[in-house]
Design a protein around this motif. Structure first.
Motif, PDB file in Angstrom:
ATOM      1  N   VAL A   1     -31.711 -12.680  93.952  1.00 41.33           N
ATOM      2  CA  VAL A   1     -30.611 -12.353  93.035  1.00 41.33           C
ATOM      3  C   VAL A   1     -30.778 -13.140  91.747  1.00 41.33           C
ATOM      4  O   VAL A   1     -31.412 -14.198  91.727  1.00 41.33           O
ATOM      5  CB  VAL A   1     -29.214 -12.676  93.646  1.00 41.33           C
ATOM      6  N   ALA A   2     -30.216 -12.593  90.679  1.00 39.55           N
ATOM      7  CA  ALA A   2     -30.095 -13.342  89.421  1.00 39.55           C
ATOM      8  C   ALA A   2     -28.863 -14.208  89.581  1.00 39.55           C
ATOM      9  O   ALA A   2     -27.734 -13.720  89.553  1.00 39.55           O
ATOM     10  CB  ALA A   2     -29.928 -12.369  88.253  1.00 39.55           C
ATOM     11  N   LEU A   3     -29.086 -15.494  89.819  1.00 41.17           N
ATOM     12  CA  LEU A   3     -27.990 -16.375  90.237  1.00 41.17           C
ATOM     13  C   LEU A   3     -27.047 -16.674  89.079  1.00 41.17           C
ATOM     14  O   LEU A   3     -27.437 -17.269  88.075  1.00 41.17           O
ATOM     15  CB  LEU A   3     -28.552 -17.681  90.800  1.00 41.17           C
ATOM     16  N   PHE A   4     -25.803 -16.261  89.265  1.00 40.15           N
ATOM     17  CA  PHE A   4     -24.779 -16.480  88.238  1.00 40.15           C
ATOM     18  C   PHE A   4     -23.813 -17.533  88.756  1.00 40.15           C
ATOM     19  O   PHE A   4     -23.034 -17.274  89.666  1.00 40.15           O
ATOM     20  CB  PHE A   4     -24.040 -15.168  87.962  1.00 40.15           C
ATOM     21  N   ASN A   5     -23.911 -18.729  88.207  1.00 37.88           N
ATOM     22  CA  ASN A   5     -23.025 -19.814  88.644  1.00 37.88           C
ATOM     23  C   ASN A   5     -22.265 -20.329  87.439  1.00 37.88           C
ATOM     24  O   ASN A   5     -22.805 -21.052  86.620  1.00 37.88           O
ATOM     25  CB  ASN A   5     -23.853 -20.934  89.293  1.00 37.88           C
TER      26      ASN A   5
ATOM     27  N   THR B   1     -20.680  -6.820  88.773  1.00 40.73           N
ATOM     28  CA  THR B   1     -20.976  -6.186  90.049  1.00 40.73           C
ATOM     29  C   THR B   1     -22.485  -6.368  90.264  1.00 40.73           C
ATOM     30  O   THR B   1     -23.217  -6.671  89.319  1.00 40.73           O
ATOM     31  CB  THR B   1     -20.626  -4.684  90.028  1.00 40.73           C
ATOM     32  N   GLU B   2     -22.928  -6.172  91.495  1.00 41.35           N
ATOM     33  CA  GLU B   2     -24.347  -6.400  91.799  1.00 41.35           C
ATOM     34  C   GLU B   2     -24.813  -5.402  92.844  1.00 41.35           C
ATOM     35  O   GLU B   2     -24.083  -5.112  93.793  1.00 41.35           O
ATOM     36  CB  GLU B   2     -24.519  -7.826  92.334  1.00 41.35           C
ATOM     37  N   GLY B   3     -26.070  -4.926  92.664  1.00 30.82           N
ATOM     38  CA  GLY B   3     -26.630  -3.987  93.644  1.00 30.82           C
ATOM     39  C   GLY B   3     -26.063  -2.595  93.406  1.00 30.82           C
ATOM     40  O   GLY B   3     -26.313  -1.993  92.372  1.00 30.82           O
TER      41      GLY B   3
HETATM   42  N1  LIG Z   1     -26.099 -13.018  91.756  1.00 33.93           N
HETATM   43  C1  LIG Z   1     -25.176 -13.811  92.271  1.00 33.93           C
HETATM   44  N2  LIG Z   1     -24.907 -14.985  91.699  1.00 33.93           N
HETATM   45  C2  LIG Z   1     -23.955 -15.775  92.228  1.00 33.93           C
HETATM   46  N3  LIG Z   1     -23.238 -15.500  93.304  1.00 33.93           N
HETATM   47  C3  LIG Z   1     -23.483 -14.342  93.903  1.00 33.93           C
HETATM   48  N4  LIG Z   1     -22.921 -13.786  94.985  1.00 33.93           N
HETATM   49  C4  LIG Z   1     -23.496 -12.606  95.172  1.00 33.93           C
HETATM   50  N5  LIG Z   1     -24.441 -12.368  94.236  1.00 33.93           N
HETATM   51  C5  LIG Z   1     -24.444 -13.450  93.424  1.00 33.93           C
END
Ligand SMILES: Nc1ncnc2[nH]cnc12
Length: 176
Positions: A26-30, A158-160
């Motif tokens: 995943v492209a980690l979004f923190n 959103t993701e995926g």
């Molecule tokens: N790409 C993402 N970054 C951070 N938290 C997540 N939870 C699910 N996907 C994520």
């Protein structure tokens, strides 16, 4: 390290692409500790909040600052669903969920003390990323169990798969 560029309002970030399961990255979004992104996203999402929403509900912990900013901008209060049951909670309501980023079962726990803030009210769920939808599903169950109505779901990304029910500022792909 490979990265994925995103824009949140007028802020851009290069998100690191990290593996979370065999064959899935995943492209980690923190946004924890990222004041600029939290402020930019919170201001944008507050503008998109349906007016009928009474209260925001957010799972701890990554979207906590986001919920604070949306609350401040919209004037609507927020409730935090915790990841562990605390000894001081009154009649907690809990659901299990498996998160895509940890792969492990986690708890979502609503303190019974917060139930009156949700019961009979229109709720907007606030999260940072809606991906597999597992957290969203469990949050909905908890909110509906205590008599709240989910009127909106807002997230930065959103993701995926596409999620038409989620109001988001952008979409993240999943990586092999
Ligand atoms: N790409 C993402 N970054 C951070 N938290 C997540 N939870 C699910 N996907 C994520």
């Amino acid at each position: 390290m490979k990265t994925h560029k995103v824009e949140v309002g007028d802020v851009t970030r290069e998100l690191p692409i990290v593996p979370v399961a065999p064959g899935v990255s995943v492209a980690l979004f923190n946004m924890l500790g990222d004041t600029e992104v939290t402020e930019a996203a919170g201001r944008e999402l507050a503008r998109l909040l349906p007016p009928e929403v009474d209260v925001l509900v957010t799972p701890e912990v990554k979207a906590l600052g986001l919920a604070h900013v949306i609350s401040r901008e919209s004037g609507k209060p927020y409730v935090v669903i915790r990841k562990t049951e605390k000894p001081y909670m009154v009649d907690p309501v809990a659901r299990e969920v498996v998160s895509i980023t940890t792969g492990k079962p986690q708890l979502l726990v609503l303190d019974g003390f917060d139930v009156p803030k949700i019961r009979g009210h229109k709720v907007a769920i606030v999260d940072d990323v809606v991906s597999s939808g597992g957290t969203l599903h469990s949050l909905r169950q908890i909110i509906e169990e205590v008599g709240g109505e989910v009127a909106a779901v807002v997230a930065v990304f959103t993701e995926g798969q596409e999620r038409p029910e989620v109001t988001a500022l952008g979409h993240l792909p999943l990586f092999e």
